[in-house]
Design a protein around this motif. Structure first.
Motif, mmCIF file in Angstrom:
data_model
loop_
_atom_site.group_PDB
_atom_site.id
_atom_site.type_symbol
_atom_site.label_atom_id
_atom_site.label_comp_id
_atom_site.label_asym_id
_atom_site.label_seq_id
_atom_site.Cartn_x
_atom_site.Cartn_y
_atom_site.Cartn_z
ATOM 1 N N TYR A 33 -8.045 -7.424 -6.488
ATOM 2 C CA TYR A 33 -7.197 -8.513 -6.003
ATOM 3 C C TYR A 33 -8.026 -9.758 -5.721
ATOM 4 O O TYR A 33 -9.215 -9.677 -5.431
ATOM 5 N N TYR A 35 -7.453 -12.952 -2.908
ATOM 6 C CA TYR A 35 -6.694 -13.503 -1.798
ATOM 7 C C TYR A 35 -7.257 -14.882 -1.452
ATOM 8 O O TYR A 35 -8.455 -15.132 -1.600
ATOM 9 N N ILE A 45 -2.009 -13.171 -0.936
ATOM 10 C CA ILE A 45 -2.443 -12.629 -2.213
ATOM 11 C C ILE A 45 -2.196 -13.650 -3.320
ATOM 12 O O ILE A 45 -1.203 -14.375 -3.315
ATOM 13 N N ILE A 55 -1.167 -7.641 -12.798
ATOM 14 C CA ILE A 55 0.030 -7.033 -12.226
ATOM 15 C C ILE A 55 0.828 -8.062 -11.438
ATOM 16 O O ILE A 55 2.032 -8.146 -11.501
ATOM 17 N N ILE A 56 0.124 -8.845 -10.610
ATOM 18 C CA ILE A 56 0.788 -9.827 -9.758
ATOM 19 C C ILE A 56 0.156 -11.190 -10.002
ATOM 20 O O ILE A 56 -1.054 -11.319 -10.060
ATOM 21 N N ASP A 97 -2.433 0.471 -6.135
ATOM 22 C CA ASP A 97 -1.983 -0.746 -5.462
ATOM 23 C C ASP A 97 -1.379 -0.516 -4.080
ATOM 24 O O ASP A 97 -1.116 -1.473 -3.374
ATOM 25 N N THR A 98 -1.176 0.713 -3.662
ATOM 26 C CA THR A 98 -0.682 0.936 -2.304
ATOM 27 C C THR A 98 -1.750 1.542 -1.401
ATOM 28 O O THR A 98 -1.501 1.811 -0.240
ATOM 29 N N ASP A 99 -2.948 1.728 -1.935
ATOM 30 C CA ASP A 99 -4.030 2.351 -1.174
ATOM 31 C C ASP A 99 -4.772 1.356 -0.298
ATOM 32 O O ASP A 99 -4.604 0.144 -0.438
ATOM 33 N N THR A 100 -5.603 1.893 0.574
ATOM 34 C CA THR A 100 -6.476 1.069 1.414
ATOM 35 C C THR A 100 -7.273 0.107 0.554
ATOM 36 O O THR A 100 -7.838 0.500 -0.477
ATOM 37 N N GLN A 101 -7.334 -1.140 0.995
ATOM 38 C CA GLN A 101 -8.089 -2.144 0.264
ATOM 39 C C GLN A 101 -9.457 -2.353 0.908
ATOM 40 O O GLN A 101 -9.589 -2.354 2.128
ATOM 41 N N PHE A 103 -12.489 -5.093 1.072
ATOM 42 C CA PHE A 103 -12.667 -6.518 0.831
ATOM 43 C C PHE A 103 -14.135 -6.886 0.656
ATOM 44 O O PHE A 103 -15.023 -6.276 1.262
ATOM 45 N N GLY A 104 -14.347 -7.906 -0.144
ATOM 46 C CA GLY A 104 -15.659 -8.509 -0.246
ATOM 47 C C GLY A 104 -15.917 -9.420 0.942
ATOM 48 O O GLY A 104 -15.043 -9.607 1.792
#
Lengths: 112, 113
Positions: A33, A35, A45, A55-56, A97-101, A103-104
């Motif tokens: 993703y 953001y 997002i 996807i998005i 896409d519904t799992d824990t994200q 982040f950088g």
């Protein structure tokens, strides 16, 4: 070992320039993703990719173009930078896409 | 699209329990509620996730009422290092199967000595 890395950490540039931000994840995740976080900490997002496929694409100007050369990388290219593009941009990844994200560390973009 | 509402800021003192509530009135039937913590100059990191009732881990507890229209993140005995922004996350499952994660605007928690 950094799980999700972004480069550069800081980016200062002039209006009208074109710039890129790179993101890499070594977690073996399928989804990545981008953001945008504004000065009020609102985290919105922009794009989501799953296995290199878009996807998005959330109401983002077409000056922003994500590129996923492989599953581990999702780069963000921005054309004709504007003052309003100044923000912190975060890359993230998750197994699906519904799992824990994860982040950088973020890239702080300042457009002068 | 899913919408979440959280208090903008909260203040607490070391050793107190802090409860942050997020309302998500139009949460989807199959959606989970996830909370993230963000320190200055860092990316958000996962704290806890739940679907209903109560979930507890080593960091926090998450309380979700039966109607799932809100959730409360509970931080027991906070310390100065818990000063951060806390986000709740729900999402939208779109026709075609894709999912759009939607973060709330975050609650800035300041813990005082």
């Amino acid at each position: 070992d950094t799980a999700v890395s972004q480069t550069p950490k800081y980016l200062v540039t002039q209006m009208g320039n074109d710039k890129s931000i790179k993101c890499e994840q070594n977690l073996g995740h399928d989804t990545m993703y981008w953001y945008k976080q504004d000065s009020k900490k609102f985290l919105k997002i922009m794009f989501s990719y799953n296995n290199k496929e878009l996807i998005i694409n959330e109401t983002v100007p077409n000056r922003f173009s994500p590129k996923s050369p492989d599953k581990a990388h999702l780069n963000l290219h921005i054309n004709s930078l504007e003052l309003g593009d100044s923000a912190v941009y975060f890359c993230a990844s998750s197994q699906d896409d519904t799992d824990t994200q994860y982040f950088g560390p973020g890239t702080r973009l300042t457009v002068l | 699209l899913a919408k979440t509402t959280q208090p903008i800021s909260m203040d607490s003192y070391e050793g107190q329990e802090v409860n942050i509530t997020c309302s998500h009135n139009n949460i989807a039937t199959n959606d989970y509620i996830t909370w993230y913590q963000q320190f200055p100059s860092q990316g958000p990191r996962f704290i806890i996730q739940g679907y209903k009732t109560k979930v507890t881990n080593e960091v926090a507890s998450l309380f979700i009422p039966a109607d799932r229209k809100s959730s409360t993140l509970s931080l027991p005995r906070v310390s100065l290092s818990d000063t951060a922004v806390y986000y709740c996350l729900v999402g939208d499952h779109l026709t075609g199967g894709s999912y759009i994660p939607t973060f709330g605007r975050g609650t800035s928690l300041i813990v005082h000595p």
